[in-house]
Design a protein around this motif. Sequence first.
Motif, PDB file in Angstrom:
ATOM      1  N   HIS A  84      -5.015  48.865 -35.115  1.00 31.11           N
ATOM      2  CA  HIS A  84      -4.692  47.970 -33.998  1.00 31.11           C
ATOM      3  C   HIS A  84      -5.651  46.785 -34.028  1.00 31.11           C
ATOM      4  O   HIS A  84      -6.492  46.616 -33.152  1.00 31.11           O
ATOM      5  CB  HIS A  84      -4.809  48.743 -32.675  1.00 31.11           C
ATOM      6  CG  HIS A  84      -4.250  48.030 -31.493  1.00 31.11           C
ATOM      7  ND1 HIS A  84      -3.950  48.678 -30.319  1.00 31.11           N
ATOM      8  CD2 HIS A  84      -3.924  46.737 -31.283  1.00 31.11           C
ATOM      9  CE1 HIS A  84      -3.473  47.817 -29.442  1.00 31.11           C
ATOM     10  NE2 HIS A  84      -3.456  46.624 -30.000  1.00 31.11           N
ATOM     11  N   HIS A  86      -6.704  42.780 -34.048  1.00 28.46           N
ATOM     12  CA  HIS A  86      -6.280  41.439 -33.629  1.00 28.46           C
ATOM     13  C   HIS A  86      -7.292  40.409 -34.130  1.00 28.46           C
ATOM     14  O   HIS A  86      -7.946  39.738 -33.346  1.00 28.46           O
ATOM     15  CB  HIS A  86      -6.142  41.364 -32.101  1.00 28.46           C
ATOM     16  CG  HIS A  86      -4.971  42.127 -31.581  1.00 28.46           C
ATOM     17  ND1 HIS A  86      -3.666  41.830 -31.941  1.00 28.46           N
ATOM     18  CD2 HIS A  86      -4.884  43.165 -30.734  1.00 28.46           C
ATOM     19  CE1 HIS A  86      -2.836  42.667 -31.324  1.00 28.46           C
ATOM     20  NE2 HIS A  86      -3.551  43.489 -30.593  1.00 28.46           N
ATOM     21  N   GLU A 176       2.264  44.187 -33.358  1.00 24.89           N
ATOM     22  CA  GLU A 176       2.385  45.146 -32.274  1.00 24.89           C
ATOM     23  C   GLU A 176       3.541  44.699 -31.405  1.00 24.89           C
ATOM     24  O   GLU A 176       3.506  43.571 -30.876  1.00 24.89           O
ATOM     25  CB  GLU A 176       1.061  45.161 -31.497  1.00 24.89           C
ATOM     26  CG  GLU A 176       1.092  45.791 -30.147  1.00 24.89           C
ATOM     27  CD  GLU A 176      -0.251  45.634 -29.406  1.00 24.89           C
ATOM     28  OE1 GLU A 176      -1.053  44.744 -29.767  1.00 24.89           O
ATOM     29  OE2 GLU A 176      -0.482  46.387 -28.465  1.00 24.89           O
TER      30      GLU A 176
HETATM   31 ZN   LIG Z   1      -2.789  44.974 -29.312  1.00 28.67          ZN
END
Ligand SMILES: [Zn+2]
Length: 397
Positions: A84, A86, A176
């Motif tokens: 996950h 970013h 996502e």
């Molecule tokens: Zn996220």
Amino acid sequence: MRFPLLLAIALLAGPAYGQTPGRRPATTIQQGEACPTGQTEVRPRSCMAPDIAPPSIVDYRPRSTLVTPVHLVRRAKYPVVDFHGHPEDLLESSEGLARLGAAMDSLNLRIMLAADNLRGDRLRTVLATVRASPTMKDRVRVLAGIDFRNVGPGWAEKAVADLEASIAAGAVGVGEVSKSFGLTIRKADGTRLKLDDPELDPLWDACARLGIPVFIHTADPEQFFEPIDNNNERWLELALFPNRRYPADRFPRFEELMAERDNLFRKHPKTTFVAAHMGWHANDLGRLGKMLDEMPNVYTEVGAVLYDIGRQPRGAHDFFVKYQNRILFGKDSFQPEEYPYYWRVFETRDDYFDYYRNYHAFWKLYGIDLPDSVLRKVYFDNALKITKGLPQSGWPK
Ligand SMILES: [Zn+2]
């Protein structure tokens, strides 16, 4: 001898029922009733107000006097896939990639999976930049974005074609899928796009055919859907960030979104879904376990719910051991100094330590002391298993 004994009993017993310590007036309440505003329960069913003006919860920062062993963990014990990630604009230049690489080295993050919903030209530019970096080309992988706006006739064919192009270009999964899917996005006809809308079925089936995982964030913590009152665990966060409030007159309810999500997962048993943020059930691991039991195509990811994992060290330990094949590491927002809190919760038995965001949690964290075999699965093995496009060699056995 008799008199001191009686005195001791009287002192231990404190004031009789219905009275209060000191001389200030008390309010008596019934069983199950809450104290009036500004008062706290000082003896069973007896409330009293402080006689110093209380600080606001923003300013009250009690310093713990507890002294216990401290094991800071700056680097994870095994190399990690951050499912996950970013990293955002760090992927846009070789300088950004070098900064990302240095931060990843210091944390023992081997692979950053960018869940930034990249597609089209932006996806191709990022992939080209990553491939041009001799040191980072095997350390960054990218998930593809889907444009869920204006679902209607013709949408699915185009979405599937776009996705196939993204995968051909080098994306290794979908994600996502953002919380706006379900919460706010509208269909071409103006109605809310439900997570289990049948018009999307060809897309999810394409993901199964392509053998790629779908990383999906649904709704937000259930407290964000509840009244912002003195009983809301996330009062401060909701007071700080207006865009996290989901009042009933403007948004679907938490349970409505959960029902649509579960229906989506059930309808596509051949598609691998990774429910971000432990599906927002880290505060109810029994519920999450039931979901994983019922749906073998579903995995989950731990980003941004460390406050719930770390406040139940025994229950979380047992959950991670039981579902060790279904949990992936992910961090969400890329703040290098926050990762070591995850390592410390997962790898140690430390007691009662601070979390990195005090507005998330008015409580402390505890280490859940995972066995090495479970750490390896959570840190990298499960991500490798469901994501063919990740570098598969060179991992610890
Ligand atoms: Zn996220």
